[in-house]
Design a protein around this motif. Structure first.
Motif, PDB file in Angstrom:
ATOM      1  N   THR A  87       0.813  -1.225   0.000  1.00 50.59           N
ATOM      2  CA  THR A  87       0.000   0.000   0.000  1.00 50.59           C
ATOM      3  C   THR A  87       0.847   1.276   0.000  1.00 50.59           C
ATOM      4  O   THR A  87       0.312   2.370  -0.006  1.00 50.59           O
ATOM      5  CB  THR A  87      -0.937   0.021   1.229  1.00 50.59           C
ATOM      6  OG1 THR A  87      -0.145  -0.042   2.421  1.00 50.59           O
ATOM      7  CG2 THR A  87      -1.897  -1.159   1.197  1.00 50.59           C
ATOM      8  N   ILE A  88       2.167   1.120   0.045  1.00 56.19           N
ATOM      9  CA  ILE A  88       3.086   2.259   0.032  1.00 56.19           C
ATOM     10  C   ILE A  88       4.164   2.011  -1.023  1.00 56.19           C
ATOM     11  O   ILE A  88       4.690   0.905  -1.133  1.00 56.19           O
ATOM     12  CB  ILE A  88       3.749   2.454   1.414  1.00 56.19           C
ATOM     13  CG1 ILE A  88       2.696   2.829   2.477  1.00 56.19           C
ATOM     14  CG2 ILE A  88       4.825   3.538   1.371  1.00 56.19           C
ATOM     15  CD1 ILE A  88       3.249   2.885   3.881  1.00 56.19           C
ATOM     16  N   ASP A  89       4.496   3.070  -1.795  1.00 57.19           N
ATOM     17  CA  ASP A  89       5.534   2.950  -2.822  1.00 57.19           C
ATOM     18  C   ASP A  89       6.807   3.715  -2.466  1.00 57.19           C
ATOM     19  O   ASP A  89       7.888   3.402  -2.967  1.00 57.19           O
ATOM     20  CB  ASP A  89       5.010   3.488  -4.167  1.00 57.19           C
ATOM     21  CG  ASP A  89       3.746   2.785  -4.612  1.00 57.19           C
ATOM     22  OD1 ASP A  89       3.715   1.540  -4.539  1.00 57.19           O
ATOM     23  OD2 ASP A  89       2.789   3.473  -5.022  1.00 57.19           O
ATOM     24  N   PHE A  90       6.680   4.742  -1.604  1.00 56.36           N
ATOM     25  CA  PHE A  90       7.815   5.621  -1.325  1.00 56.36           C
ATOM     26  C   PHE A  90       7.639   6.197   0.078  1.00 56.36           C
ATOM     27  O   PHE A  90       6.513   6.443   0.517  1.00 56.36           O
ATOM     28  CB  PHE A  90       7.861   6.744  -2.369  1.00 56.36           C
ATOM     29  CG  PHE A  90       9.116   7.579  -2.353  1.00 56.36           C
ATOM     30  CD1 PHE A  90      10.350   7.020  -2.624  1.00 56.36           C
ATOM     31  CD2 PHE A  90       9.045   8.938  -2.069  1.00 56.36           C
ATOM     32  CE1 PHE A  90      11.507   7.805  -2.623  1.00 56.36           C
ATOM     33  CE2 PHE A  90      10.181   9.725  -2.074  1.00 56.36           C
ATOM     34  CZ  PHE A  90      11.419   9.153  -2.347  1.00 56.36           C
ATOM     35  N   VAL A  91       8.743   6.398   0.794  1.00 56.27           N
ATOM     36  CA  VAL A  91       8.684   6.885   2.181  1.00 56.27           C
ATOM     37  C   VAL A  91       9.532   8.144   2.331  1.00 56.27           C
ATOM     38  O   VAL A  91      10.652   8.214   1.809  1.00 56.27           O
ATOM     39  CB  VAL A  91       9.189   5.809   3.169  1.00 56.27           C
ATOM     40  CG1 VAL A  91       9.248   6.369   4.591  1.00 56.27           C
ATOM     41  CG2 VAL A  91       8.296   4.571   3.126  1.00 56.27           C
ATOM     42  N   ILE A  92       8.985   9.120   3.055  1.00 58.45           N
ATOM     43  CA  ILE A  92       9.720  10.352   3.355  1.00 58.45           C
ATOM     44  C   ILE A  92       9.852  10.474   4.863  1.00 58.45           C
ATOM     45  O   ILE A  92       8.890  10.245   5.604  1.00 58.45           O
ATOM     46  CB  ILE A  92       8.992  11.593   2.807  1.00 58.45           C
ATOM     47  CG1 ILE A  92       8.944  11.568   1.276  1.00 58.45           C
ATOM     48  CG2 ILE A  92       9.670  12.865   3.263  1.00 58.45           C
ATOM     49  CD1 ILE A  92       8.161  12.715   0.681  1.00 58.45           C
ATOM     50  N   LEU A 114      14.223  -1.839   0.225  1.00 56.67           N
ATOM     51  CA  LEU A 114      14.785  -1.929  -1.124  1.00 56.67           C
ATOM     52  C   LEU A 114      14.394  -3.246  -1.776  1.00 56.67           C
ATOM     53  O   LEU A 114      14.133  -3.304  -2.989  1.00 56.67           O
ATOM     54  CB  LEU A 114      16.311  -1.794  -1.080  1.00 56.67           C
ATOM     55  CG  LEU A 114      16.866  -0.379  -0.878  1.00 56.67           C
ATOM     56  CD1 LEU A 114      18.375  -0.414  -0.709  1.00 56.67           C
ATOM     57  CD2 LEU A 114      16.491   0.538  -2.042  1.00 56.67           C
ATOM     58  N   ASP A 115      14.352  -4.325  -0.997  1.00 55.32           N
ATOM     59  CA  ASP A 115      13.917  -5.628  -1.525  1.00 55.32           C
ATOM     60  C   ASP A 115      12.480  -5.582  -2.007  1.00 55.32           C
ATOM     61  O   ASP A 115      12.068  -6.370  -2.862  1.00 55.32           O
ATOM     62  CB  ASP A 115      14.059  -6.715  -0.447  1.00 55.32           C
ATOM     63  CG  ASP A 115      15.516  -7.069  -0.158  1.00 55.32           C
ATOM     64  OD1 ASP A 115      16.369  -6.769  -1.041  1.00 55.32           O
ATOM     65  OD2 ASP A 115      15.803  -7.607   0.916  1.00 55.32           O
ATOM     66  N   LEU A 116      11.702  -4.651  -1.428  1.00 57.35           N
ATOM     67  CA  LEU A 116      10.303  -4.472  -1.848  1.00 57.35           C
ATOM     68  C   LEU A 116      10.172  -3.390  -2.919  1.00 57.35           C
ATOM     69  O   LEU A 116       9.059  -3.000  -3.279  1.00 57.35           O
ATOM     70  CB  LEU A 116       9.451  -4.078  -0.633  1.00 57.35           C
ATOM     71  CG  LEU A 116       9.370  -5.094   0.520  1.00 57.35           C
ATOM     72  CD1 LEU A 116       8.719  -4.461   1.745  1.00 57.35           C
ATOM     73  CD2 LEU A 116       8.592  -6.328   0.091  1.00 57.35           C
ATOM     74  N   ASN A 117      11.341  -2.914  -3.430  1.00 62.46           N
ATOM     75  CA  ASN A 117      11.383  -1.815  -4.426  1.00 62.46           C
ATOM     76  C   ASN A 117      10.755  -0.532  -3.883  1.00 62.46           C
ATOM     77  O   ASN A 117      10.098   0.218  -4.612  1.00 62.46           O
ATOM     78  CB  ASN A 117      10.678  -2.239  -5.729  1.00 62.46           C
ATOM     79  CG  ASN A 117      11.442  -3.314  -6.459  1.00 62.46           C
ATOM     80  OD1 ASN A 117      12.675  -3.272  -6.534  1.00 62.46           O
ATOM     81  ND2 ASN A 117      10.725  -4.288  -6.990  1.00 62.46           N
ATOM     82  N   ILE A 118      10.969  -0.299  -2.590  1.00 62.77           N
ATOM     83  CA  ILE A 118      10.473   0.926  -1.944  1.00 62.77           C
ATOM     84  C   ILE A 118      11.672   1.722  -1.451  1.00 62.77           C
ATOM     85  O   ILE A 118      12.538   1.199  -0.760  1.00 62.77           O
ATOM     86  CB  ILE A 118       9.539   0.585  -0.765  1.00 62.77           C
ATOM     87  CG1 ILE A 118       8.294  -0.142  -1.285  1.00 62.77           C
ATOM     88  CG2 ILE A 118       9.132   1.852  -0.012  1.00 62.77           C
ATOM     89  CD1 ILE A 118       7.404  -0.696  -0.202  1.00 62.77           C
ATOM     90  N   TYR A 119      11.720   3.007  -1.840  1.00 61.94           N
ATOM     91  CA  TYR A 119      12.855   3.843  -1.481  1.00 61.94           C
ATOM     92  C   TYR A 119      12.473   4.831  -0.374  1.00 61.94           C
ATOM     93  O   TYR A 119      11.294   5.130  -0.156  1.00 61.94           O
ATOM     94  CB  TYR A 119      13.347   4.613  -2.713  1.00 61.94           C
ATOM     95  CG  TYR A 119      13.673   3.717  -3.883  1.00 61.94           C
ATOM     96  CD1 TYR A 119      14.494   2.605  -3.716  1.00 61.94           C
ATOM     97  CD2 TYR A 119      13.131   3.968  -5.148  1.00 61.94           C
ATOM     98  CE1 TYR A 119      14.789   1.767  -4.783  1.00 61.94           C
ATOM     99  CE2 TYR A 119      13.424   3.131  -6.218  1.00 61.94           C
ATOM    100  CZ  TYR A 119      14.248   2.025  -6.033  1.00 61.94           C
ATOM    101  OH  TYR A 119      14.531   1.183  -7.076  1.00 61.94           O
ATOM    102  N   ILE A 120      13.499   5.324   0.311  1.00 60.04           N
ATOM    103  CA  ILE A 120      13.303   6.282   1.404  1.00 60.04           C
ATOM    104  C   ILE A 120      14.029   7.572   1.065  1.00 60.04           C
ATOM    105  O   ILE A 120      15.167   7.539   0.590  1.00 60.04           O
ATOM    106  CB  ILE A 120      13.846   5.730   2.737  1.00 60.04           C
ATOM    107  CG1 ILE A 120      13.253   4.353   3.039  1.00 60.04           C
ATOM    108  CG2 ILE A 120      13.544   6.690   3.883  1.00 60.04           C
ATOM    109  CD1 ILE A 120      13.930   3.658   4.200  1.00 60.04           C
TER     110      ILE A 120
END
Length: 520
Positions: A87-92, A114-120
């Motif tokens: 439910t989330i693609d990117f985190v700030i 990163l393994d989930l292709n989600i960047y911070i």
């Protein structure tokens, strides 16, 4: 001949926005936590929604804990779980130190996302894990953040201790009766008179309850604009600063960042004649001796929590004529006895207040009648008020609070740099004191502005919360058949007696409702 037109797949699929979530930490066990959270939410919503390709996916937060172990941070773990659910693609997040001060945990969480292709994206460091060539930079920065949590604390303690020893420590938030003017404690005349009166009343035999009640009846505000309590009075009487002396390091922070009373664990520093006195040392010692004696007689020291009001109306009825508190009394007649409430000033002197008693039964019936009116008309009365209050919580105030918090954090960083330079011997004490005083004055200005906004927004939010509770109660449609203390204490703040026939119920949500008194 039949005509066939090829429809590209991209024409069928609408480009999906990137779902962006934010993570932050807020202060704990304080009234402004909700405001701080709302301010950060407003900041991140504004930041994320300003990008047309992003969609706000929520705010995850933890209370003000040290951040040294990820296992203690439920908000962070909930965010990671949402990432795993897709439910989330990117985190700030604001900074690496806010995200994790433990290098191992930081790298582990980054790798997991990163393994989930989600960047911070770390705002302060301007670092996006999606554009990193390697983990080296993140490892270095998180290591610095981890050691910073210890070094900042140690350097601050060193700097504070030096200022304790040489007498240059600035009390940025002086007690009631004083103000901070260019780093000096200066007497506020009007407040100083109240302090003198508190000590005089104590020596005259008045209890802390009586003193607090009288100040509230006179409409005198505390340092933060609130109501006086016996605890507030106790704190003033026990504060040595009113004698012109200052005892530094009365409390300390341990290695786990917990605050404790200093009972001999660390050195204390007494600086005499630090500022102008309001109370003589003799008065101070006598007043404290009086409190200690009362504590011994009651067997509970300074603990006044044992003596609580026995009835729902106790301490919550005031006279509309003279402002006095109402006391509970038993009235006796040939037909039987009944409970009544009478103005304390009228009981002492009928000439000073003409208000006569009201019966307990009539007051209870009036409250039940008022609540039933709200049950019947909650959509006409309570819903419009809720919409009005929600309109007051404008984003501009919340964004300004977030802006001030950023400025306060920057001020702390500048103070830390200054302390590091002093500790390393690169700065002369005179220059250090000058710059430190300027930063302290700036910090106090920022804090006062922030506190003012926080009180404003927090007051609105508290009223909204109380109004929502009242709406949940009244919208059930269940009429009250009899009075109960729990319901009264849950929704009512105060009762003002206008006459023997009319009272006003001041509700916690901000509503003031007039009701007639009728004997049942």
């Amino acid at each position: 001949m039949k005509r066939i037109t090829k429809i590209e797949e991209n024409m069928l699929l609408e480009k999906r926005k990137l779902r962006v979530a934010a993570y932050c930490r807020v202060s704990t066990a304080r009234d402004e936590q909700l405001v701080s959270l709302a301010a950060q939410k407003a900041h991140y919503e504004n930041y994320i929604k300003s990008n047309d390709e992003w969609e706000f996916a929520g705010l995850y937060y933890d209370e003000g804990i040290s951040g040294t172990k990820k296992e203690k941070r439920d908000g962070l773990l909930a965010m990671v779980a949402a990432c795993e659910r897709g439910t989330i693609d990117f985190v700030i997040t604001k900074s690496i130190s806010r995200f994790a001060r433990n290098t191992t945990d930081c790298l582990e969480l980054v790798r997991k996302l990163l393994d989930l292709n989600i960047y911070i994206y770390f705002e302060k460091e301007n670092l996006n894990t999606g554009s990193m060539e390697s983990e080296l930079m993140l490892s270095i920065l998180s290591s610095l953040a981890e050691s910073e949590s210890v070094s900042i604390s140690e350097n601050e303690k060193w700097g504070i201790k030096r200022r304790f020893q040489n007498g240059t420590f600035i009390i940025s938030y002086p007690p009631y009766g004083y103000d901070n003017v260019d780093g000096e404690m200066v007497i506020v005349p009007e407040q100083a008179e109240i302090v003198k009166q508190i000590f005089a009343d104590t020596l005259a035999g008045k209890s802390t309850h009586e003193i607090a009640d009288e100040l509230n009846e006179r409409g005198v505000a505390t340092k933060k604009g609130g109501h006086w309590t016996p605890g507030t009075i106790n704190a003033i009487i026990g504060n040595e600063k009113y004698t012109g002396d200052v005892l530094f390091q009365k409390t300390y922070t341990d290695s786990s960042f917990n605050r404790h009373q200093n009972r001999g664990e660390l050195d204390q520093y007494l600086m005499q004649d630090h500022h102008e006195a309001i109370i003589s040392k003799e008065e101070f010692e006598l007043a404290n001796a009086v409190l200690k004696q009362r504590g011994r007689e009651k067997g509970n020291g300074y603990d006044t929590g044992r003596y609580q009001n026995r009835y729902g109306f106790s301490g919550r009825i005031c006279c509309g004529e003279c402002g006095g508190k109402y006391k509970r009394r038993m009235h006796y007649k040939p037909s039987g006895q009944y409970v009544a409430w009478a103005c304390a000033n009228h009981l002492k002197d009928k000439e000073s207040c003409s208000q006569k008693y009201i019966t307990d039964d009539a007051l209870k019936l009036a409250f039940v009648t008022m609540m039933n009116k709200l049950v019947f008309g909650h959509q006409m009365v309570l819903l419009p008020l809720l919409q009005s209050l929600r309109g007051l919580n404008d984003q501009s105030r919340l964004l300004k609070i977030e802006e001030l918090e950023t400025a306060i954090e920057k001020n702390k960083e500048q103070k830390q740099v200054l302390t590091n330079l002093m500790a390393s011997g690169y700065l002369e004490p005179a220059l250090f004191n000058k710059e430190s005083n300027e930063l302290a004055a700036e910090a106090e200005t920022l804090r006062q502005e922030k506190d003012g906004l926080m009180r404003s927004v927090n007051g609105d939010m508290a009223k909204i919360e109380e109004l929502q509770r009242l709406l949940r109660f009244t919208s059930k449609g269940t009429m009250m058949t009899e009075f109960d203390d729990e319901t009264f204490l849950s929704f009512a703040e105060w009762i003002t007696v206008l006459s023997r026939k009319e009272v006003v119920f001041e509700l916690k949500c901000g509503l003031s409702l007039k009701e007639r008194l009728v004997e049942p």
